[in-house]
Write an enzyme that holds these catalytic residues in place. Sequence first.
Site, mmCIF file in Angstrom:
data_model
loop_
_atom_site.group_PDB
_atom_site.id
_atom_site.type_symbol
_atom_site.label_atom_id
_atom_site.label_comp_id
_atom_site.label_asym_id
_atom_site.label_seq_id
_atom_site.Cartn_x
_atom_site.Cartn_y
_atom_site.Cartn_z
ATOM 1 N N CYS A 12 0.862 -1.180 0.000
ATOM 2 C CA CYS A 12 0.000 0.000 0.000
ATOM 3 C C CYS A 12 0.895 1.224 0.000
ATOM 4 O O CYS A 12 2.124 1.129 0.112
ATOM 5 C CB CYS A 12 -0.869 -0.011 1.243
ATOM 6 S SG CYS A 12 0.140 0.017 2.720
ATOM 7 N N HIS A 71 3.216 1.204 11.366
ATOM 8 C CA HIS A 71 2.226 1.078 12.442
ATOM 9 C C HIS A 71 2.380 2.140 13.512
ATOM 10 O O HIS A 71 1.530 2.283 14.370
ATOM 11 C CB HIS A 71 2.379 -0.280 13.150
ATOM 12 C CG HIS A 71 2.318 -1.452 12.240
ATOM 13 N ND1 HIS A 71 1.331 -1.602 11.305
ATOM 14 C CD2 HIS A 71 3.109 -2.545 12.124
ATOM 15 C CE1 HIS A 71 1.525 -2.744 10.663
ATOM 16 N NE2 HIS A 71 2.594 -3.326 11.114
ATOM 17 N N HIS A 121 -1.801 -5.625 18.448
ATOM 18 C CA HIS A 121 -1.164 -5.125 17.226
ATOM 19 C C HIS A 121 -0.437 -3.810 17.530
ATOM 20 O O HIS A 121 -0.966 -2.948 18.237
ATOM 21 C CB HIS A 121 -2.232 -4.904 16.147
ATOM 22 C CG HIS A 121 -1.646 -4.716 14.785
ATOM 23 N ND1 HIS A 121 -1.083 -3.532 14.380
ATOM 24 C CD2 HIS A 121 -1.511 -5.575 13.737
ATOM 25 C CE1 HIS A 121 -0.649 -3.661 13.140
ATOM 26 N NE2 HIS A 121 -0.890 -4.902 12.726
ATOM 27 N N GLU A 123 0.016 -1.183 15.920
ATOM 28 C CA GLU A 123 -0.717 0.046 15.568
ATOM 29 C C GLU A 123 -1.691 0.410 16.684
ATOM 30 O O GLU A 123 -1.784 1.567 17.103
ATOM 31 C CB GLU A 123 -1.481 -0.154 14.253
ATOM 32 C CG GLU A 123 -2.284 1.079 13.882
ATOM 33 C CD GLU A 123 -3.247 0.840 12.723
ATOM 34 O OE1 GLU A 123 -2.939 0.020 11.848
ATOM 35 O OE2 GLU A 123 -4.307 1.482 12.723
ATOM 36 N N THR A 158 -6.512 0.718 11.154
ATOM 37 C CA THR A 158 -6.624 1.090 9.735
ATOM 38 C C THR A 158 -6.870 -0.088 8.797
ATOM 39 O O THR A 158 -7.375 0.088 7.694
ATOM 40 C CB THR A 158 -5.337 1.795 9.273
ATOM 41 O OG1 THR A 158 -4.241 0.966 9.630
ATOM 42 C CG2 THR A 158 -5.203 3.163 9.879
ATOM 43 N N SER A 214 0.534 -11.483 8.994
ATOM 44 C CA SER A 214 0.022 -10.163 8.601
ATOM 45 C C SER A 214 -1.492 -10.113 8.799
ATOM 46 O O SER A 214 -2.239 -10.877 8.185
ATOM 47 C CB SER A 214 0.389 -9.895 7.133
ATOM 48 O OG SER A 214 -0.550 -9.028 6.559
ATOM 49 N N ASN A 216 -3.754 -7.871 7.929
ATOM 50 C CA ASN A 216 -4.617 -7.509 6.792
ATOM 51 C C ASN A 216 -4.665 -8.623 5.761
ATOM 52 O O ASN A 216 -5.667 -8.803 5.071
ATOM 53 C CB ASN A 216 -4.210 -6.146 6.214
ATOM 54 C CG ASN A 216 -2.998 -6.223 5.342
ATOM 55 O OD1 ASN A 216 -3.097 -6.547 4.173
ATOM 56 N ND2 ASN A 216 -1.825 -5.958 5.908
ATOM 57 N N SER A 256 1.456 -5.803 2.937
ATOM 58 C CA SER A 256 2.888 -5.930 3.192
ATOM 59 C C SER A 256 3.532 -7.002 2.305
ATOM 60 O O SER A 256 4.651 -7.421 2.556
ATOM 61 C CB SER A 256 3.098 -6.271 4.667
ATOM 62 O OG SER A 256 2.201 -7.290 5.047
#
Length: 627
Positions: A12, A71, A121, A123, A158, A214, A216, A256
């Site tokens: 991203c 993050h 996490h 983040e 996010t 990961s 996401n 990622s």
Amino acid sequence: MKVELAENSGFCFGVRRAMETVRKESTKKKKVYTIGPLIHNKLAVRRLELRGIKALNSAQAKKGTVIIRTHGLPGKQVEELRKRGVRIIDATCPFVKKVQMIAKQFHNKGYHIVVVGDKNHPEVLGIVDSMESVTVVSGLKEAKALGLYERLVVVAQTTQSTGVFRSVVSELRRHAKELVVHNTICSATMERQKSATDLAGRVELMIVVGDMQSGNTKRLYELCRPIVKTVLIEQASEIRREWLVHQRIGVTAGASTPEWVVNAVLNRLSKKRAMFEKKLSDMRDKIDREIKRIFIREVEGKKDAFLKGAYKDAFEYVVGGGKRLRPILLISAYRAVGGRQDITIPALSVEMLHNSTLIHDDVMDEDTLRRGRMTIFKTVQQKYLNLNKETAYNGPLFSKKSARFSAAQAMCIGNILVSLGASCLGMADRKRQGEAMRIFFESYKTINEGQMRDLLSESRKSTEGDYLKTALMKTGHLFRASIEIGAVLGNASMKQRMMLSRFALSAAIAFQLQDDLLDIDEKSKGRVKGSDLLRGKKTLLVIKALELGMEKEKKAIRRALGNESASKREVEQAIEAIHTSGAVRYINSLVKSHFEESKSYLNAAKLNKTGFDFFNNFADYTLHRKS
Ligand code: F3S
């Protein structure tokens, strides 16, 4: 077997930005560390380690340069690092920063904060940093267990799934008198999830590529699984032979997952795209050979040394770059409706016309470079200046003799190319030549009208409608003319002509908008990032960003727009502002809708199989190209 890569797969914006930061820092010959693995991908982290970039925890970092990953990092840890004298480079993604900022602002106002995300996490740890009144919920079940609050604000990690966030929000309405909702799922995540689930609905097997750690990536897997058979792999070697029995396979990748990992998967699954590109390249070579032949004949036929030189310059310009898409489309349309002759020479007509318009465009925009070389306008001027005493031209057009001379010469060379194009078309079948010639000159007229509108748009505010109309006139009509001429020469039915025409216009808009996106794309090849922006080109991307962006974002864009002396940092900030404004998402959805529209016209055109496959691949190529 058809393999399709979901849009927005892989790195991203935030990850690319962080990787770029690491790359820059690692060239400075100083020790560079990241706090925790830079991204959640073992393969990428291993590569970084081989380049000497180590992942530490914040207690271990005592010297050198430390890069804070996308993050983010809790404020206390950043403070400690600072006290230890460590040089800190903050690569926290702006979307993550936005969540931190919203949560902090509301916390200071006395709201209880609910974060929808994964408690452990990094983040989320960064968001809840030093907050007293905060709860992290991973989903509906945990949200139901919450008590009653006066004032609640809910934000999302996010990379959270939109469905989970929505279900939590509707539950929270029962837990607070006042509920403020901030959907902070970043646009890249939403787009990736949407593209993946859309694709999952059209294929027989979905392959999610990314690291098992990961979040996401795992979420993509969870989202696709209820729709179609889905597998999660970390790399190409895990592909199983039995999967290849599926006729349609979709691929998506987490934020990622590096491009080289995705490419390896695609290559293993299919060589189809490579074959298509090879086909384009073979056609391009053949076209270039014919162009060369025509110019050699012209140069040899001239006695006047100046004219000889002018034709040589024109030749260098034409063969100096470009993809030859227009003649390729012309030839392919001809074959798709049943034409069997070699029509390479008539097909050169549209390439000559295209180059003529570029030469004229360079004069109008006073551009000195095109395709990494000097424009004709500049080449002729250099010659003039070498022969005469006048100093170099620096001002507005036509204010100096050299400028008037070179502009006029460039316009003449452009006109000569149109004549050469018309002569090439004159070599086509006599019976169909008249109609082909009419389309050729009609498109020339439209391009000129589009050029006039474009010049005018520099001095007035453009709307989306203005932009699209001008783009159609300047770019779309020549694509359409190329395909229509091919169809006419191949004796297509009226319905085929009409459908191909519509296909061309929709594909051309998608092509143009994709081109605008490539200007700010890290992965685009053969162009300087942000060059359109610096030249002040008001692409739809810029128009939209200025319309949708917050004041801060608009300021950053205006600082770089049309400012050729803007610093690299200013360009980066403007590009970042374009991303965060939501304009990229908007343009991507527009590209997609034009792309889908073009495919529906293609289906209705009833071409032969080879022709259909070619145009179908061409549309995919347009959508996924990086140059
Ligand atoms: Fe990537 Fe930033 Fe979104 S790191 S997934 S663009 S929050």
